[in-house]
Write a protein that holds these residues in place. Sequence first.
Motif, PDB file in Angstrom:
ATOM      1  N   ARG A 183      -7.609   3.628   0.408  1.00 32.60           N
ATOM      2  CA  ARG A 183      -6.393   4.457   0.416  1.00 32.60           C
ATOM      3  C   ARG A 183      -5.156   3.580   0.617  1.00 32.60           C
ATOM      4  NH1 ARG A 183      -6.154  10.426   2.453  1.00 32.60           N
ATOM      5  NH2 ARG A 183      -5.874   9.644   4.561  1.00 32.60           N
ATOM      6  N   THR A 184      -4.077   3.921  -0.059  1.00 30.59           N
ATOM      7  CA  THR A 184      -2.807   3.213   0.068  1.00 30.59           C
ATOM      8  C   THR A 184      -1.815   4.139   0.745  1.00 30.59           C
ATOM      9  OG1 THR A 184      -3.253   2.007  -1.976  1.00 30.59           O
ATOM     10  CG2 THR A 184      -0.989   1.974  -1.154  1.00 30.59           C
ATOM     11  N   ASP A 185      -1.397   3.766   1.948  1.00 35.76           N
ATOM     12  CA  ASP A 185      -0.514   4.639   2.726  1.00 35.76           C
ATOM     13  C   ASP A 185       0.808   3.933   3.005  1.00 35.76           C
ATOM     14  OD1 ASP A 185       0.332   6.877   4.103  1.00 35.76           O
ATOM     15  OD2 ASP A 185      -1.452   7.016   5.370  1.00 35.76           O
ATOM     16  N   TYR A 186       1.769   4.714   3.491  1.00 38.04           N
ATOM     17  CA  TYR A 186       3.140   4.231   3.703  1.00 38.04           C
ATOM     18  C   TYR A 186       3.667   4.770   5.038  1.00 38.04           C
ATOM     19  CZ  TYR A 186       2.362   3.680  -1.284  1.00 38.04           C
ATOM     20  OH  TYR A 186       1.825   3.334  -2.502  1.00 38.04           O
ATOM     21  N   ASP A 236     -12.172  11.004  -3.877  1.00 35.16           N
ATOM     22  CA  ASP A 236     -11.474   9.837  -3.347  1.00 35.16           C
ATOM     23  C   ASP A 236     -10.138   9.623  -4.048  1.00 35.16           C
ATOM     24  OD1 ASP A 236     -13.578   9.517  -1.665  1.00 35.16           O
ATOM     25  OD2 ASP A 236     -14.342   7.660  -2.545  1.00 35.16           O
ATOM     26  N   GLU A 237     -10.098   9.863  -5.339  1.00 32.98           N
ATOM     27  CA  GLU A 237      -8.844   9.735  -6.097  1.00 32.98           C
ATOM     28  C   GLU A 237      -7.817  10.760  -5.605  1.00 32.98           C
ATOM     29  OE1 GLU A 237      -7.758   7.667  -8.806  1.00 32.98           O
ATOM     30  OE2 GLU A 237      -9.357   6.449  -7.929  1.00 32.98           O
ATOM     31  N   LYS A 238      -8.279  11.967  -5.363  1.00 34.07           N
ATOM     32  CA  LYS A 238      -7.390  13.035  -4.892  1.00 34.07           C
ATOM     33  C   LYS A 238      -6.796  12.696  -3.531  1.00 34.07           C
ATOM     34  CE  LYS A 238      -7.386  17.998  -3.861  1.00 34.07           C
ATOM     35  NZ  LYS A 238      -8.233  19.214  -3.746  1.00 34.07           N
ATOM     36  N   MET A 239      -7.582  12.010  -2.710  1.00 29.72           N
ATOM     37  CA  MET A 239      -7.125  11.647  -1.370  1.00 29.72           C
ATOM     38  C   MET A 239      -6.268  10.378  -1.360  1.00 29.72           C
ATOM     39  SD  MET A 239      -8.094  13.916   0.842  1.00 29.72           S
ATOM     40  CE  MET A 239      -7.841  15.204  -0.386  1.00 29.72           C
ATOM     41  N   LYS A 278      -4.038   2.668   8.561  1.00 29.20           N
ATOM     42  CA  LYS A 278      -4.143   3.913   7.813  1.00 29.20           C
ATOM     43  C   LYS A 278      -4.460   3.683   6.338  1.00 29.20           C
ATOM     44  CE  LYS A 278      -3.287   7.504   9.291  1.00 29.20           C
ATOM     45  NZ  LYS A 278      -4.139   8.521   9.937  1.00 29.20           N
ATOM     46  N   ASN A 279      -4.284   2.466   5.847  1.00 32.10           N
ATOM     47  CA  ASN A 279      -4.539   2.189   4.433  1.00 32.10           C
ATOM     48  C   ASN A 279      -5.988   2.445   4.026  1.00 32.10           C
ATOM     49  OD1 ASN A 279      -1.980   1.255   3.292  1.00 32.10           O
ATOM     50  ND2 ASN A 279      -2.138  -0.384   4.794  1.00 32.10           N
ATOM     51  N   ASP A 280      -6.909   2.219   4.890  1.00 36.27           N
ATOM     52  CA  ASP A 280      -8.322   2.380   4.548  1.00 36.27           C
ATOM     53  C   ASP A 280      -9.010   3.441   5.394  1.00 36.27           C
ATOM     54  OD1 ASP A 280      -8.775   0.417   2.438  1.00 36.27           O
ATOM     55  OD2 ASP A 280      -8.208  -1.054   3.959  1.00 36.27           O
ATOM     56  N   PHE A 281      -8.217   4.343   5.968  1.00 42.00           N
ATOM     57  CA  PHE A 281      -8.801   5.340   6.872  1.00 42.00           C
ATOM     58  C   PHE A 281      -8.467   6.747   6.407  1.00 42.00           C
ATOM     59  CE2 PHE A 281      -8.683   8.168  10.508  1.00 42.00           C
ATOM     60  CZ  PHE A 281      -9.887   7.903  11.120  1.00 42.00           C
ATOM     61  N   PRO A 282      -9.458   7.632   6.375  1.00 41.47           N
ATOM     62  CA  PRO A 282     -10.881   7.397   6.642  1.00 41.47           C
ATOM     63  C   PRO A 282     -11.672   7.067   5.375  1.00 41.47           C
ATOM     64  CG  PRO A 282     -10.511   9.729   6.482  1.00 41.47           C
ATOM     65  CD  PRO A 282      -9.182   9.066   6.224  1.00 41.47           C
ATOM     66  N   ILE A 338       3.474   7.912  10.707  1.00 37.47           N
ATOM     67  CA  ILE A 338       3.373   9.176   9.984  1.00 37.47           C
ATOM     68  C   ILE A 338       2.759   8.909   8.618  1.00 37.47           C
ATOM     69  CG2 ILE A 338       4.609  11.146   9.018  1.00 37.47           C
ATOM     70  CD1 ILE A 338       6.700  10.813  11.200  1.00 37.47           C
ATOM     71  N   SER A 339       1.551   9.421   8.415  1.00 40.79           N
ATOM     72  CA  SER A 339       0.861   9.236   7.143  1.00 40.79           C
ATOM     73  C   SER A 339       1.454  10.163   6.079  1.00 40.79           C
ATOM     74  CB  SER A 339      -0.632   9.535   7.304  1.00 40.79           C
ATOM     75  OG  SER A 339      -1.278   9.506   6.053  1.00 40.79           O
ATOM     76  N   ALA A 340       1.682   9.608   4.897  1.00 45.01           N
ATOM     77  CA  ALA A 340       2.200  10.396   3.777  1.00 45.01           C
ATOM     78  C   ALA A 340       1.089  10.986   2.923  1.00 45.01           C
ATOM     79  CB  ALA A 340       3.107   9.523   2.910  1.00 45.01           C
ATOM     80  N   LEU A 341      -0.156  10.631   3.236  1.00 41.84           N
ATOM     81  CA  LEU A 341      -1.278  11.035   2.391  1.00 41.84           C
ATOM     82  C   LEU A 341      -1.865  12.377   2.818  1.00 41.84           C
ATOM     83  CD1 LEU A 341      -3.234   7.683   1.872  1.00 41.84           C
ATOM     84  CD2 LEU A 341      -1.300   8.603   0.601  1.00 41.84           C
ATOM     85  N   PRO A 342      -2.514  13.085   1.884  1.00 40.32           N
ATOM     86  CA  PRO A 342      -3.181  14.334   2.247  1.00 40.32           C
ATOM     87  C   PRO A 342      -4.305  14.068   3.229  1.00 40.32           C
ATOM     88  CG  PRO A 342      -3.796  13.655   0.026  1.00 40.32           C
ATOM     89  CD  PRO A 342      -2.680  12.763   0.450  1.00 40.32           C
ATOM     90  N   SER A 343      -4.506  15.010   4.138  1.00 42.01           N
ATOM     91  CA  SER A 343      -5.555  14.838   5.146  1.00 42.01           C
ATOM     92  C   SER A 343      -6.903  15.278   4.601  1.00 42.01           C
ATOM     93  CB  SER A 343      -5.230  15.650   6.396  1.00 42.01           C
ATOM     94  OG  SER A 343      -6.323  15.655   7.278  1.00 42.01           O
ATOM     95  N   PRO A 344      -7.928  14.437   4.771  1.00 39.59           N
ATOM     96  CA  PRO A 344      -9.270  14.818   4.324  1.00 39.59           C
ATOM     97  C   PRO A 344     -10.022  15.662   5.338  1.00 39.59           C
ATOM     98  CG  PRO A 344      -9.305  12.581   5.123  1.00 39.59           C
ATOM     99  CD  PRO A 344      -7.886  13.054   5.252  1.00 39.59           C
ATOM    100  N   TRP A 345      -9.449  15.827   6.536  1.00 39.21           N
ATOM    101  CA  TRP A 345     -10.145  16.586   7.575  1.00 39.21           C
ATOM    102  C   TRP A 345     -10.246  18.046   7.157  1.00 39.21           C
ATOM    103  CZ3 TRP A 345     -11.946  12.617   9.559  1.00 39.21           C
ATOM    104  CH2 TRP A 345     -11.159  11.513   9.897  1.00 39.21           C
ATOM    105  N   GLY A 346     -11.419  18.600   7.353  1.00 36.06           N
ATOM    106  CA  GLY A 346     -11.619  20.002   7.022  1.00 36.06           C
ATOM    107  C   GLY A 346     -11.900  20.237   5.551  1.00 36.06           C
ATOM    108  N   THR A 347     -11.997  19.157   4.769  1.00 36.19           N
ATOM    109  CA  THR A 347     -12.350  19.294   3.364  1.00 36.19           C
ATOM    110  C   THR A 347     -13.655  18.554   3.119  1.00 36.19           C
ATOM    111  OG1 THR A 347     -11.168  17.284   2.721  1.00 36.19           O
ATOM    112  CG2 THR A 347      -9.921  19.343   2.696  1.00 36.19           C
TER     113      THR A 347
END
Length: 373
Positions: free
Chosen positions: A346-349, A287-290, A338-342, A267-276
């Motif tokens: 990106r730093t994910d947890y 990139d900072e926002k994501m 998920k850390n570098d995707f997409p 489960i990614s905690a980061l905002p999704s870039p899809w559709g943006t």
Amino acid sequence: MKKIIALLGILTLTVSCTTASTTTSNDSLKNAFKNKFYIGTAMSLPQIHGTDVKSVEIIKNQFSSIVAENCMKSMYLQPQEGQFFFNDADKFVEFGEKNKMFIIGHTLIWHSQAPDWFFVDKNGKNVSPEVLKQRMKSHITKVVSRYKGRVKGWDVVNEAIMEDGSYRKSKFYEILGEEFIPLAFKYAQEADPNAELYYNDYNEWHPGKVKTVTQLVKDFKSKGIRIDGVGMQAHVGMNTPSIDEYEKAILAYAETGVKVNITELEISALPSPWGTSANISDKVAYDEKMNPYKNGLPMDVQTTWENRYLDFFKLFLKQKNNIRRVTLWGVTDNQSWKNDFPIKGRTDYPLLFDRQYKTKPVVDKIIKLTETR
């Protein structure tokens, strides 16, 4: 005096027995889910070869099933036609056997990490359908036969259906059409009649994909082609899909008579870039926002993330009679794809163990769920 000593001995024994009976044995995920379904993880090369020592200990202590993250994909097993490389896969299977785990092979037929030679002749042109069938059969037979009776289940075909229910226009589809999927299952069944055979996909809850995959299963069964399960990858985010949407998909697959496997959960905690989107000039800001949580999750986000995991495991436990296996796609946050995707950097947890190899608090909460379900 002897009577008093004897009485004290009885009291001591009674207290000891009472203490023992109230002590839970669910001190790990594999113990907690022992009578529910297999709980597993994907293994990377450093784990397979034992160099990531701390991760290996977590796998041994926490999981009852393993799947190969990369080393059993065709581009690694057969990089050149007829030249097989089994060293990594052999070690993976040996690890699973040594630790008495339910071993999954991933994946026999997949468009994304297949070697280029698989589809072309010496002039770089598409091979004929007959040649591709022969290459598929040769690859599947060689790999599945090598691990016959040892690998317990295979992701036979991976990611062949699009979200709208259409077939992915892969090289397999371009040359063979829809036939490549049943052919792959036939070849796998012939190579190991006792291994479980699965179709595996992502965005597996989209109604169009559910409709096509369930029809695929029904067609297989009507033609006497064996398929034992559907793999739901479960690469999910904080908001999508909803639990209700996911449950509907589980039930739809289960109603065809196969078991459901949750195969690549995180489960990614980061905002999704899809559709943006972002203007090129604003890319740095975008990139900072994501990538908002470089130094850890804020407490409110952490709580929301935990609740999301708990909601999914409540669902899995509710549907335990339909679920064969739940597998996490990795062990610790630092190794997750998920850390570098997409977006690179990106730093994910997304996983159950943190970057310091420590068990996250959500694990105990997941274990507690099993005590009442």
